[in-house]
Design an enzyme around this catalytic site. Structure first.
Site, PDB file in Angstrom:
ATOM      1  N   HIS A 167      -3.697   9.965  -7.284  1.00  0.00           N
ATOM      2  CA  HIS A 167      -3.757   9.126  -8.507  1.00  0.00           C
ATOM      3  C   HIS A 167      -3.902   7.633  -8.166  1.00  0.00           C
ATOM      4  O   HIS A 167      -3.468   6.778  -8.936  1.00  0.00           O
ATOM      5  CB  HIS A 167      -2.523   9.326  -9.397  1.00  0.00           C
ATOM      6  CG  HIS A 167      -2.192  10.760  -9.656  1.00  0.00           C
ATOM      7  ND1 HIS A 167      -2.610  11.445 -10.779  1.00  0.00           N
ATOM      8  CD2 HIS A 167      -1.495  11.661  -8.908  1.00  0.00           C
ATOM      9  CE1 HIS A 167      -2.169  12.699 -10.722  1.00  0.00           C
ATOM     10  NE2 HIS A 167      -1.498  12.863  -9.595  1.00  0.00           N
TER      11      HIS A 167
ATOM     12  N   SER B  86     -22.807 -14.608   0.411  1.00  0.00           N
ATOM     13  CA  SER B  86     -23.235 -14.953  -0.942  1.00  0.00           C
ATOM     14  C   SER B  86     -24.110 -16.189  -0.875  1.00  0.00           C
ATOM     15  O   SER B  86     -23.869 -17.089  -0.072  1.00  0.00           O
ATOM     16  CB  SER B  86     -22.011 -15.217  -1.817  1.00  0.00           C
ATOM     17  OG  SER B  86     -22.352 -16.074  -2.894  1.00  0.00           O
TER      18      SER B  86
ATOM     19  N   LYS C  28     -17.753 -16.013   0.927  1.00  0.00           N
ATOM     20  CA  LYS C  28     -17.896 -14.567   0.726  1.00  0.00           C
ATOM     21  C   LYS C  28     -18.354 -13.819   1.964  1.00  0.00           C
ATOM     22  O   LYS C  28     -19.168 -14.288   2.735  1.00  0.00           O
ATOM     23  CB  LYS C  28     -18.906 -14.292  -0.406  1.00  0.00           C
ATOM     24  CG  LYS C  28     -18.396 -14.621  -1.784  1.00  0.00           C
ATOM     25  CD  LYS C  28     -17.209 -13.765  -2.221  1.00  0.00           C
ATOM     26  CE  LYS C  28     -17.493 -12.302  -2.131  1.00  0.00           C
ATOM     27  NZ  LYS C  28     -17.521 -11.628  -3.406  1.00  0.00           N
TER      28      LYS C  28
ATOM     29  N   GLU D  50     -21.494  -0.566  -0.241  1.00  0.00           N
ATOM     30  CA  GLU D  50     -21.740  -0.555  -1.691  1.00  0.00           C
ATOM     31  C   GLU D  50     -23.068   0.108  -2.013  1.00  0.00           C
ATOM     32  O   GLU D  50     -23.196   0.852  -2.993  1.00  0.00           O
ATOM     33  CB  GLU D  50     -21.740  -1.986  -2.229  1.00  0.00           C
ATOM     34  CG  GLU D  50     -20.413  -2.699  -2.071  1.00  0.00           C
ATOM     35  CD  GLU D  50     -20.572  -4.193  -2.281  1.00  0.00           C
ATOM     36  OE1 GLU D  50     -20.921  -4.593  -3.410  1.00  0.00           O
ATOM     37  OE2 GLU D  50     -20.368  -4.958  -1.326  1.00  0.00           O
TER      38      GLU D  50
END
Ligand code: ARG
Length: 471
Positions: free
Chosen positions: A155, A276, A282, A289
């Site tokens: 969970h 970035s 970043k 991803e």
């Protein structure tokens, strides 16, 4: 004049020709098509439909075409529709009008069905190697960080501690099943449709089995209608690709979270990160991803293939030409995803301290403490209750379970309505036993079953995986 142009007058509409041609994507089948043609030509020779010198000339021409294809020396003519007709015309430039005999007893329908199976066979073999590479990366990391402890979750909440290696080996299991699925699919796909003709079977006494054997097939398709129109093998393959992508996607999702500085379990190497354009701070785990994202694409390709076929009457229908873009794309997407994830995993840096700290948060060893009480004769339900009280006490006191003192433990036992539990309140050895079970190492050691996270079990599983992979 088109190869099929005998009954036609005038020229094709340009829009129609552009819309229906497949050379833009089926050119990747060139060497498979040549292999199929060589075997077919030899079969025509055996059936007495080609003279020995004709067979020799045609096979020589096809072999030299293969050299051209491999050298990238052939240019594809879009007006020739597909790979089959492009190669037939190219063969004519090598051997003259004799090239016109190759299509005896063959249709593009059994030809394409053969080509895709040949392509799928070699593609599955390549993908199997890429899956193995991914497994090796996981096993290598498990080996390198063998005793790091991870908070196991259910969970998405802290549940029980597990060895990091155990977690990684879970993915190795998934990938092994993916390999098995591909091997199953390869086995079913490895039968030869050549000789099915357009749909009814070739009109010549071809020895289909000999041709199939020459191409390394395990046998021949048993029904000509099925032989030209079966695309089960493509669906099965893309289903297996999609599932493998889903496995990679789950791992990618985990790595993405683990590398969040707030969690900080792992660092993705700079070589597998991007920055970035605006935020100088970043560092993004882009490949992970994107693997997660590309799994959607392959799932879509599976859905597309199933939908493509579902309404098709027997036998070949032109719709089937559109099986190739999703099939080819799914395979190359999976391959590049496997390779980039293998690189990313192999170069991960692990922060054992951060993992260990998190593994102990949330009283994750409570189940192990209850198990320790059960070993002392308490019913599990009662033990669950007693440990629940211990967790509440620890939470109030702001300490971990393995820091509870004897008095706190005795109080929880006395509070139980199970006499077997309350009787243990005076047992002098018990508190230390429970604290040992409450420590991360104690909790891990308790899960000592096949497939469990006890270190000796994980060591054995890791050794088995390494032996299997020759790693
Ligand atoms: N390009 C076609 C395909 O990929 C080859 C088979 C065409 N057959 C035909 N009768 N038009 O499906």
């Amino acid at each position: 004049m088109k190869m099929w142009g005998g009954r036609f007058q005038g020229t094709s509409d340009e829009r129609m020709a552009e819309f229906t041609r497949s050379i833009d994507f089926d050119y990747v089948l060139a060497t498979d098509d040549i292999d199929g043609s060589i075997a077919h030509v030899r079969g025509l020779g055996r059936a007495g439909l080609l003279a020995p010198d004709e067979v020799e000339t045609l096979v020589g021409g096809l072999e030299s075409l293969r050299v051209d294809v491999e050298a990238g020396a052939l240019t594809w003519d879009p007006s020739l529709e597909d790979i089959h007709m492009n190669l037939e015309v190219a063969l004519r430039t090598k051997v003259g009008p004799l090239a016109g005999k190759v299509h005896t007893g063959r249709s593009r329908n059994d030809q394409i069905a053969t080509d895709i199976r040949l392509w799928l066979r070699r593609t599955i073999d390549r993908l199997d190697g890429s899956i193995v590479e991914m497994e090796r990366a996981l096993v290598g990391l498990a080996d390198r960080e063998g005793d790091a402890i991870l908070p196991g979750m259910t969970h998405i909440q802290p549940a029980q501690p597990v060895l990091f290696a155990h977690h990684l080996l879970a993915y190795v299991e998934m990938l092994e099943r993916d390999r098995g699925r591909l091997a199953d699919c390869r086995r079913r796909a490895n039968v030869c449709p050549l000789g099915s003709g357009a749909l009814a079977g070739a009109g010549y006494p071809l020895d289909r089995e000999a041709t199939a054997a020459e191409l390394g097939f395990d046998g021949v398709t048993a029904n000509s209608l099925d032989g030209v129109s079966d695309r089960d093998f493509a669906v099965e393959a893309v289903a297996a690709f999609a599932l493998c992508m889903v496995h990679l996607s789950r791992l990618a999702e985990e790595i993405t979270w683990w590398s969040n500085p707030r969690i900080g379990f792992v660092r993705v190497a700079d070589a597998f990160s991007t920055g970035s354009s605006m935020m100088p701070n970043k560092k993004n785990p882009d490949p992970a991803e994107l693997v997660r994202g590309k799994s959607a694409r392959v799932i879509g390709e599976l859905t597309g293939l199933l939908t493509l076929i579902k309404g098709l009457p027997l036998a070949y229908q032109k719709d089937m030409q559109d099986d190739k873009p999703p099939l080819f794309d799914a395979a190359s997407t999976l391959d590049s995803s496997l390779l980039v994830m293998a690189g990313l995993v192999a170069t991960l840096t692990v922060n054992r301290e951060a993992m260990r700290e998190a593994a102990g948060e949330g009283f994750t060893t409570a189940t192990a403490v209850a198990d320790a009480l059960v070993r002392r004769g308490v019913a599990f339900r009662s033990a669950h209750h007693v440990v629940g009280a211990l967790v509440a006490q620890a939470e109030r006191a702001g300490v971990a379970l393995d820091a509870l003192n004897d008095a706190m433990i005795a109080a929880a036992l006395v509070g139980s309505d199970d006499p077997a539990a309350s009787a243990l309140a005076g047992d002098a050895a018990l508190p230390a036993e429970l604290r040992a079970a409450a420590a991360l190492e104690g909790a891990l050691a308790g899960c000592d079953v096949i497939g469990g996270t006890a270190p000796r079990r994980v060591t054995a599983a890791l050794a088995a995986a390494k032996a299997r992979l020759g790693a």
